[in-house]
Design a protein around this motif. Structure first.
Motif, PDB file in Angstrom:
ATOM      1  N   TYR A   1      61.049  41.260 129.927  1.00 30.19           N
ATOM      2  CA  TYR A   1      59.676  41.118 130.413  1.00 30.19           C
ATOM      3  C   TYR A   1      59.370  39.687 130.850  1.00 30.19           C
ATOM      4  O   TYR A   1      58.706  39.450 131.864  1.00 30.19           O
ATOM      5  CB  TYR A   1      58.684  41.528 129.329  1.00 30.19           C
ATOM      6  CG  TYR A   1      58.562  43.010 129.082  1.00 30.19           C
ATOM      7  CD1 TYR A   1      58.686  43.945 130.114  1.00 30.19           C
ATOM      8  CD2 TYR A   1      58.295  43.493 127.798  1.00 30.19           C
ATOM      9  CE1 TYR A   1      58.556  45.303 129.871  1.00 30.19           C
ATOM     10  CE2 TYR A   1      58.155  44.852 127.552  1.00 30.19           C
ATOM     11  CZ  TYR A   1      58.292  45.748 128.582  1.00 30.19           C
ATOM     12  OH  TYR A   1      58.145  47.094 128.346  1.00 30.19           O
ATOM     13  N   GLU A   2      59.827  38.724 130.054  1.00 28.08           N
ATOM     14  CA  GLU A   2      59.541  37.317 130.377  1.00 28.08           C
ATOM     15  C   GLU A   2      60.224  36.909 131.679  1.00 28.08           C
ATOM     16  O   GLU A   2      59.654  36.142 132.470  1.00 28.08           O
ATOM     17  CB  GLU A   2      59.970  36.396 129.230  1.00 28.08           C
ATOM     18  CG  GLU A   2      59.121  36.513 127.975  1.00 28.08           C
ATOM     19  CD  GLU A   2      57.722  35.917 128.140  1.00 28.08           C
ATOM     20  OE1 GLU A   2      57.375  35.461 129.246  1.00 28.08           O
ATOM     21  OE2 GLU A   2      56.965  35.914 127.159  1.00 28.08           O
ATOM     22  N   ARG A   3      61.417  37.423 131.901  1.00 26.71           N
ATOM     23  CA  ARG A   3      62.089  37.138 133.178  1.00 26.71           C
ATOM     24  C   ARG A   3      61.285  37.719 134.334  1.00 26.71           C
ATOM     25  O   ARG A   3      61.120  37.076 135.375  1.00 26.71           O
ATOM     26  CB  ARG A   3      63.496  37.730 133.174  1.00 26.71           C
ATOM     27  CG  ARG A   3      64.539  36.878 132.460  1.00 26.71           C
ATOM     28  CD  ARG A   3      65.904  37.524 132.542  1.00 26.71           C
ATOM     29  NE  ARG A   3      66.387  37.671 133.906  1.00 26.71           N
ATOM     30  CZ  ARG A   3      67.428  38.424 134.254  1.00 26.71           C
ATOM     31  NH1 ARG A   3      68.078  39.120 133.329  1.00 26.71           N
ATOM     32  NH2 ARG A   3      67.805  38.493 135.513  1.00 26.71           N
TER      33      ARG A   3
ATOM     34  N   ASP B   1      56.958  36.926 138.813  1.00 26.29           N
ATOM     35  CA  ASP B   1      55.644  37.300 139.356  1.00 26.29           C
ATOM     36  C   ASP B   1      54.591  37.128 138.258  1.00 26.29           C
ATOM     37  O   ASP B   1      54.215  38.100 137.581  1.00 26.29           O
ATOM     38  CB  ASP B   1      55.660  38.737 139.868  1.00 26.29           C
ATOM     39  CG  ASP B   1      54.369  39.099 140.603  1.00 26.29           C
ATOM     40  OD1 ASP B   1      53.460  38.237 140.668  1.00 26.29           O
ATOM     41  OD2 ASP B   1      54.264  40.226 141.114  1.00 26.29           O
ATOM     42  N   PRO B   2      54.106  35.895 138.072  1.00 21.39           N
ATOM     43  CA  PRO B   2      53.148  35.624 136.982  1.00 21.39           C
ATOM     44  C   PRO B   2      51.834  36.393 137.114  1.00 21.39           C
ATOM     45  O   PRO B   2      51.105  36.528 136.126  1.00 21.39           O
ATOM     46  CB  PRO B   2      52.906  34.107 137.104  1.00 21.39           C
ATOM     47  CG  PRO B   2      54.067  33.584 137.883  1.00 21.39           C
ATOM     48  CD  PRO B   2      54.460  34.684 138.816  1.00 21.39           C
ATOM     49  N   ASP B   3      51.517  36.870 138.304  1.00 22.20           N
ATOM     50  CA  ASP B   3      50.234  37.551 138.517  1.00 22.20           C
ATOM     51  C   ASP B   3      50.303  39.059 138.317  1.00 22.20           C
ATOM     52  O   ASP B   3      49.291  39.750 138.482  1.00 22.20           O
ATOM     53  CB  ASP B   3      49.722  37.256 139.933  1.00 22.20           C
ATOM     54  CG  ASP B   3      49.444  35.781 140.156  1.00 22.20           C
ATOM     55  OD1 ASP B   3      48.995  35.124 139.200  1.00 22.20           O
ATOM     56  OD2 ASP B   3      49.693  35.286 141.275  1.00 22.20           O
ATOM     57  N   ASP B   4      51.458  39.585 137.957  1.00 17.61           N
ATOM     58  CA  ASP B   4      51.601  41.032 137.786  1.00 17.61           C
ATOM     59  C   ASP B   4      50.925  41.458 136.485  1.00 17.61           C
ATOM     60  O   ASP B   4      51.405  41.190 135.388  1.00 17.61           O
ATOM     61  CB  ASP B   4      53.080  41.413 137.769  1.00 17.61           C
ATOM     62  CG  ASP B   4      53.294  42.919 137.849  1.00 17.61           C
ATOM     63  OD1 ASP B   4      52.669  43.648 137.058  1.00 17.61           O
ATOM     64  OD2 ASP B   4      54.082  43.364 138.704  1.00 17.61           O
TER      65      ASP B   4
ATOM     66  N   ARG C   1      52.182  41.657 132.350  1.00 17.47           N
ATOM     67  CA  ARG C   1      51.454  40.923 131.312  1.00 17.47           C
ATOM     68  C   ARG C   1      51.003  41.876 130.198  1.00 17.47           C
ATOM     69  O   ARG C   1      51.091  41.553 129.010  1.00 17.47           O
ATOM     70  CB  ARG C   1      50.241  40.203 131.906  1.00 17.47           C
ATOM     71  CG  ARG C   1      50.591  39.007 132.786  1.00 17.47           C
ATOM     72  CD  ARG C   1      49.424  38.030 132.872  1.00 17.47           C
ATOM     73  NE  ARG C   1      48.186  38.698 133.262  1.00 17.47           N
ATOM     74  CZ  ARG C   1      47.805  38.877 134.528  1.00 17.47           C
ATOM     75  NH1 ARG C   1      48.587  38.442 135.512  1.00 17.47           N
ATOM     76  NH2 ARG C   1      46.669  39.465 134.812  1.00 17.47           N
TER      77      ARG C   1
ATOM     78  N   ARG D   1      58.061  38.304 134.352  1.00 15.46           N
ATOM     79  CA  ARG D   1      56.814  37.539 134.504  1.00 15.46           C
ATOM     80  C   ARG D   1      57.064  36.210 135.199  1.00 15.46           C
ATOM     81  O   ARG D   1      56.231  35.741 135.979  1.00 15.46           O
ATOM     82  CB  ARG D   1      56.138  37.310 133.150  1.00 15.46           C
ATOM     83  CG  ARG D   1      54.815  36.554 133.274  1.00 15.46           C
ATOM     84  CD  ARG D   1      53.988  36.595 132.028  1.00 15.46           C
ATOM     85  NE  ARG D   1      54.599  35.878 130.918  1.00 15.46           N
ATOM     86  CZ  ARG D   1      53.982  35.652 129.758  1.00 15.46           C
ATOM     87  NH1 ARG D   1      52.757  36.123 129.551  1.00 15.46           N
ATOM     88  NH2 ARG D   1      54.589  35.005 128.784  1.00 15.46           N
ATOM     89  N   SER D   2      58.202  35.590 134.917  1.00 17.37           N
ATOM     90  CA  SER D   2      58.500  34.314 135.579  1.00 17.37           C
ATOM     91  C   SER D   2      58.635  34.488 137.090  1.00 17.37           C
ATOM     92  O   SER D   2      58.369  33.554 137.849  1.00 17.37           O
ATOM     93  CB  SER D   2      59.783  33.707 135.003  1.00 17.37           C
ATOM     94  OG  SER D   2      60.932  34.442 135.407  1.00 17.37           O
TER      95      SER D   2
END
Length: 308
Positions: free
Chosen positions: A282-284, A289-292, A296, A286-287
């Motif tokens: 998940y963290e990969r 696409d931080p706005d998804d 989140r 998010r990195s």
């Protein structure tokens, strides 16, 4: 449309122009974009090969994200009346693709309307106008474009695939399957048709049929990442978690930045209780696409589980 004196519009012409076009094409193929642009820029507007060079130049500028410059280059071709209409059509389609990517849909539609005024049976323009309408969520209108195109070319497999996509958007799933089967009769190796048919079957709960088609597609093209990811999703839906993970990992080897593979891998790992590994996936994602918002939320939900 302003007429400008040109040559035939193909690569034949003066030795210098022909040499520069060949050199630019070679550099283009090698992804040496700035050098290719320099070669194309040396071809004069009065030389044969100029229009071909302008089309290639516009494509390079688009690849480089220099969209305004790309649009102006394609406008230059459209202002000229070439003896070779294929180059005119290519410039129009390339320009519309840039506008579509920028979500300037109305401008793209205007281009296709102009093309269809001049040539009502232009299948490319009908199909691509349908694609723009589909992007805008106007599936009924898109469907009319595809059906008009198919009246002219009933055996056009890509248009049948696009027609099916609009039918799916309209929830006319049985008709969509008929269109996809038609595309596959014409071209049994059409990966997009196979992938879309399998996606639809999966959504309809016919998971085993979907998995069979995904794997048939992968036999033809083992490196087709969207199909690999979709097959992994289908395996996950059928409860075959370990096999699903293998497919997501295969996709990530080929495309380490594939957010869909990372997100679905995280979901499967959560279901297996492998929370730490899921968090890494998940963290990969998010990195990348931080706005998804969905990613989140997955992370927030997982962190609550970890803290319990």
């Amino acid at each position: 449309m302003t007429e400008r004196k040109t040559g035939s519009g193909d690569s034949a012409g003066t030795p210098d122009a022909e040499r520069l076009l060949e050199e630019g094409d070679r550099l283009f193929e090698e992804s040496k974009y700035e050098e290719a642009l320099s070669a194309y820029d040396l071809i004069r507007a009065t030389d044969d090969g100029y229009l071909a060079a302008q089309n290639r130049k516009g494509n390079i500028l688009s690849i480089l994200g220099r969209n305004d410059e790309a649009l102006e280059v394609f406008r230059d071709v459209l202002r000229i009346v070439p003896e070779n209409p294929i180059l005119y059509d290519a410039a129009l389609n390339n320009m519309a693709n840039v506008l579509r990517r920028l979500e300037r849909f109305e401008e793209a539609l205007e281009l296709y309307d102009k093309a269809l005024e001049a040539e009502p049976d232009n299948v490319m323009a009908l199909n691509n106008r349908g694609n723009v309408l589909s992007d805008m969520g106007r599936d009924e209108e898109a469907l009319l474009m595809y059906e008009r195109a198919l009246e002219i070319e009933p055996g056009n497999s890509p248009v049948l695939v696009n027609k099916a996509y609009s039918l799916i958007g309209l929830r006319r799933n049985d008709e969509a399957l008929i269109a996809l089967d038609g595309a596959l009769r014409i071209n049994p190796g059409n990966i997009m048709a196979m992938n879309n048919k399998a996606n639809l079957l999966s959504e309809l709960g016919r998971t085993k049929e979907a998995i069979k088609i995904y794997n048939q597609a992968l036999d033809l093209n083992p490196a087709h990442v969207p199909t690999i990811v979709n097959c992994g999703i289908a395996y996950a839906a059928s409860g075959e978690s370990e096999r699903a993970l293998a497919y997501f990992d295969q996709a990530l080897i080929l495309d380490p930045s594939n957010i869909l593979a990372l997100d679905n891998k995280g979901c499967v790992l959560v279901d297996l209780g492998r929370y730490r590994e899921a968090l890494v996936a998940y963290e990969r994602a998010r990195s990348l696409d931080p706005d998804d918002g969905a990613i989140r939320k997955n992370i927030d939900d997982l962190m609550k589980r970890i803290r319990e």
